[in-house]
Enzyme design. Structure first.
Site, mmCIF file in Angstrom:
data_model
loop_
_atom_site.group_PDB
_atom_site.id
_atom_site.type_symbol
_atom_site.label_atom_id
_atom_site.label_comp_id
_atom_site.label_asym_id
_atom_site.label_seq_id
_atom_site.Cartn_x
_atom_site.Cartn_y
_atom_site.Cartn_z
ATOM 1 N N SER A 67 22.171 -16.899 35.544
ATOM 2 C CA SER A 67 22.182 -16.901 37.015
ATOM 3 C C SER A 67 22.490 -18.300 37.544
ATOM 4 O O SER A 67 23.290 -18.456 38.472
ATOM 5 C CB SER A 67 20.859 -16.385 37.574
ATOM 6 O OG SER A 67 19.771 -17.187 37.175
ATOM 7 N N GLU B 180 19.480 -18.067 44.924
ATOM 8 C CA GLU B 180 18.695 -17.246 43.990
ATOM 9 C C GLU B 180 17.409 -16.754 44.653
ATOM 10 O O GLU B 180 17.049 -15.586 44.553
ATOM 11 C CB GLU B 180 18.370 -18.031 42.710
ATOM 12 C CG GLU B 180 19.630 -18.369 41.913
ATOM 13 C CD GLU B 180 19.371 -18.509 40.404
ATOM 14 O OE1 GLU B 180 18.459 -17.854 39.875
ATOM 15 O OE2 GLU B 180 20.114 -19.280 39.764
ATOM 16 N N ASP C 19 16.517 -24.654 36.119
ATOM 17 C CA ASP C 19 17.783 -24.113 35.626
ATOM 18 C C ASP C 19 18.991 -24.766 36.298
ATOM 19 O O ASP C 19 19.973 -25.125 35.645
ATOM 20 C CB ASP C 19 17.860 -22.604 35.886
ATOM 21 C CG ASP C 19 16.644 -21.863 35.376
ATOM 22 O OD1 ASP C 19 15.862 -22.463 34.609
ATOM 23 O OD2 ASP C 19 16.466 -20.693 35.768
HETATM 24 P P1 ADP Z 1 19.069 -15.431 33.316
HETATM 25 O O1 ADP Z 1 19.391 -16.372 34.410
HETATM 26 O O2 ADP Z 1 18.023 -15.982 32.407
HETATM 27 O O3 ADP Z 1 20.262 -14.975 32.555
HETATM 28 P P2 ADP Z 1 18.355 -13.819 35.560
HETATM 29 O O4 ADP Z 1 17.642 -12.522 35.690
HETATM 30 O O5 ADP Z 1 17.854 -14.976 36.320
HETATM 31 O O6 ADP Z 1 18.428 -14.142 33.994
HETATM 32 O O7 ADP Z 1 19.867 -13.631 35.989
HETATM 33 C C1 ADP Z 1 20.634 -12.584 35.457
HETATM 34 C C2 ADP Z 1 21.411 -11.925 36.598
HETATM 35 O O8 ADP Z 1 22.407 -12.819 37.105
HETATM 36 C C3 ADP Z 1 22.197 -10.721 36.141
HETATM 37 O O9 ADP Z 1 21.402 -9.555 36.152
HETATM 38 C C4 ADP Z 1 23.298 -10.664 37.171
HETATM 39 O O10 ADP Z 1 22.829 -10.100 38.388
HETATM 40 C C5 ADP Z 1 23.578 -12.126 37.449
HETATM 41 N N1 ADP Z 1 24.677 -12.657 36.628
HETATM 42 C C6 ADP Z 1 24.632 -13.775 35.880
HETATM 43 N N2 ADP Z 1 25.811 -14.017 35.272
HETATM 44 C C7 ADP Z 1 26.629 -13.004 35.617
HETATM 45 C C8 ADP Z 1 27.992 -12.674 35.320
HETATM 46 N N3 ADP Z 1 28.743 -13.441 34.496
HETATM 47 N N4 ADP Z 1 28.511 -11.571 35.884
HETATM 48 C C9 ADP Z 1 27.771 -10.783 36.702
HETATM 49 N N5 ADP Z 1 26.505 -11.052 37.029
HETATM 50 C C10 ADP Z 1 25.914 -12.140 36.506
HETATM 51 MG MG MG Z 2 18.047 -16.986 35.956
#
Ligand code: ADP
Ligand code: MG
Length: 429
Positions: free
Chosen positions: A155, A192, A204
Site C-alpha cells: 500500500s 491510507e 511504511d
Molecule cells: P500491505 O501494505 O502490507 O501490502 P495493506 O492491506 O496495507 O497491506 O495494503 C494492501 C492493499 O493495497 C491491497 O488490498 C490493495 O487494495 C492495495 N494495493 C497495493 N498494491 C496494489 C497493486 N499493485 N494493485 C492494486 N492494489 C494494490
Molecule cells: Mg499497508
C-alpha cells in the site's frame, strides 16, 4: 494433501518454495508503459517506482512515538502516469489489467472511493486538501511485484509512487530532497488513513520514500522532531558479515485485524494517559535513563490497572530499547546478539502484544531450528511475513524447511523473498 502421513519429510520431494524476484528497472518501465498504452492509448509522461519495505525491528512502536528500523526492499511498484487537464482520475493495475477504476477529485470527500483505487486517488485528494491546488486528475497504470497484504507495504509502495509521480508532473518540488519528501509522505499517510480507511502510523511511507541503498532507516517517530532530526541512515551491509535476510510471506488467510490494530493503539494511548505522559516513548525514555531500568519498568507497570495493559506497555517499552540495542549490535558486527534481539522482539509480540498467529510462530520456530541467528514476524502481525537472519547461501534451504512444515501443518504454501537494503522511490523514465 494428507496431514497424517508422517514418513514423507525426508524422502518425498515436497513442493518447491517460490521466491518472488524483484522486477528489474527495464522490465518495470516497459510493463507499466505497456499497460498504460493498452489502457489509455499513447505514452505516459513518465514512470516512477517506490519500494515495499521490511521493518528489521521496532514493531508497533511508530504510533507510540518510538523507534523503528526499516529497509526498503528491491521489490517495487511501478507507476506510469500522465496528468490530466480535468479532475478525473483513472487507474489500472496489473493485478486486474482489464478493470479501470474512475473517480473525480472535484467534490471528493474522505472515504469517497471504494476498493484499491482509493489509495492512489486519495494521494491526489490529500495533496489538494493540503492546499496544492495545481494538482489535478491523472491517468495511471501500476505494475508491482510487492506481495499485496503480506505486511511488506504494497500500500505504501502504491501511495508513495503516486505521490512522487504527482509531485513531478505538477511541479510541486518536494520529491528531490529528503526533507521535502516528508510533505509527500504526509499525503500518502492521509490517503491510507482517510481515503482507504486503513490505519497506518507512518513507518511504511517513510521507509518507501527515505531509505537509502545499503542502509536501514532509523526512524524516530516523536512528533516534535523535524524531518531533519527524525531519521538517521544506519549501515546495513549483509554481505560484509556473510549474511542474508530471508523474508517469508506466510500467506496466512486474511484475519479481521482492523479492530485489533485500533484496540492496540487505544490501549497504548490510555496507558500513556494513566501514566501522565504524552506517549509511551516518554515513559520508555524515562525507564531507559533510570539508574535501575528493571525497577523503573516494574514501577511503571505497577501503576497500570490491568494485566492486558501491562503486557502491551511492556512490549512497547522493551521494543524501543531493542531497536537501540540492535543498531549497536549490528554496527559492532555482533550478529549473535542481533539475532537474539530478533527473537526477543518476536517473543514479545507473541506473548505480550499478542499479534502473532500460528503461521508466524511456526515459521519463526522452523527458521531458528534451522540455523537462523534470529527470526521474527515483521509488519503489523495477524498474518503477513517473517524475517530471518541467516548465513549467506542458506535462504533457500531455510525457506524450504518452512514450506515443508507448512505443508505438513496444512497451511497455505508460503512464498519467499531475498531482502537487502535497496533505494527509496525514484523516477524511472
Ligand atoms: P500491505 O501494505 O502490507 O501490502 P495493506 O492491506 O496495507 O497491506 O495494503 C494492501 C492493499 O493495497 C491491497 O488490498 C490493495 O487494495 C492495495 N494495493 C497495493 N498494491 C496494489 C497493486 N499493485 N494493485 C492494486 N492494489 C494494490
Ligand atoms: Mg499497508
Amino acid at each position: 494433501m494428507s496431514s497424517h502421513s508422517h514418513h514423507h519429510q525426508e524422502r518425498t520431494p515436497m513442493t518447491a518454495v517460490e521466491f518472488i524476484e524483484p522486477i528489474a528497472h527495464e522490465a518495470g518501465v516497459a510493463q507499466a508503459t505497456e499497460l498504460f498504452a493498452k489502457t489509455y492509448g499513447g505514452q505516459p509522461e513518465g514512470v516512477w517506482a517506490a519500494p515495499g519495505r521490511v521493518n528489521l525491528i521496532g514493531e508497533h512502536t511508530d504510533y507510540n512515538a518510538g523507534l523503528c528500523l526499516p529497509i526498503a526492499l528491491p521489490h517495487r511498484t511501478f507507476i506510469a502516469l500522465s496528468p490530466r487537464e480535468d479532475t478525473k482520475v483513472r487507474v489500472v493495475s496489473d493485478v486486474a489489467p482489464d478493470k479501470v477504476a474512475e473517480a473525480d477529485l472535484d467534490g471528493l470527500e474522505a472515504r469517497g472511493v471504494d476498493g484499491w483505487s482509493a489509495y492512489p486517488t486519495g494521494v491526489a485528494w490529500a495533496l489538494r486538501e493540503a492546499g496544492f491546488d495545481k494538482v489535478k486528475g491523472f491517468d495511471a497504470a501500476f505494475v508491482s511485484c510487492v506481495p499485496l497484504g503480506s505486511g511488506l507495504s504494497s500500500s505504501a509502495a502504491m501511495t508513495c509512487s503516486t505521490a512522487l509521480a504527482l509531485d513531478d508532473v505538477y511541479g510541486l518540488g518536494y520529491g528531490d530532497s529528503d526533507a521535502g519528501r516528508v510533505t509527500l509522505i504526509n499525503a500518502a499517510i492521509k490517503s491510507e488513513n482517510e481515503m482507504a480507511g486503513a490505519s497506518t502510523g507512518g513507518l511504511d511511507q517513510n521507509a518507501s520514500m527515505r531509505c537509502t541503498a545499503g542502509h536501514a532507516l532509523l526512524l524516530d517517530c516523536r512528533p516534535e522532531l523535524t524531518p531533519l532530526e527524525n531519521v538517521s541512515q544506519q549501515e546495513f551491509d549483509l554481505d560484509k558479515y556473510g549474511l542474508e535476510l530471508l523474508v517469508v510471506d506466510t500467506q496466512a488467510p486474511h484475519q479481521l485485524n482492523d479492530g485489533q490494530y485500533a484496540q492496540r493503539r487505544a490501549t497504548c494511548e490510555e496507558a500513556a494517559k494513566i501514566l501522565g505522559v504524552a506517549n509511551l516513548r516518554v515513559a520508555a525514555d524515562g525507564i531507559a535513563k533510570a539508574d535501575d531500568p528493571f525497577q523503573a519498568l516494574k514501577e511503571t507497570l505497577d501503576a497500570l490497572p490491568d494485566e492486558t495493559m501491562k503486557k502491551r506497555v511492556r512490549h512497547v517499552v522493551t521494543e524501543i530499547e531493542r531497536v537501540r540495542s540492535f543498531v549497536r549490535a549490528f554496527a559492532q558486527g555482533d550478529i549473535q546478539a542481533a539475532g537474539r534481539l530478533f527473537n526477543a522482539s518476536h517473543d514479545s509480540l507473541a506473548a505480550d502484544y499478542e499479534v502473532t498467529v500460528p503461521e508466524l510462530d511456526i515459521a519463526v520456530d522452523v527458521a531458528r531450528k534451522n540455523g537462523a541467528y534470529g527470526a521474527r514476524m515483521t509488519g503489523g502481525g495477524f498474518g503477513g511475513s517473517i524475517i530471518a537472519l541467516v548465513d549467506k547461501g542458506r535462504s533457500h534451504e531455510v525457506a524450504q524447511k518452512i514450506a515443508d512444515e507448512f505443508e505438513h501443518q496444512g497451511f497455505h504454501a508460503p512464498r519467499a523473498l531475498a531482502a537487502y537494503a535497496a533505494p527509496s522511490a525514484s523516477r524511472e523514465a
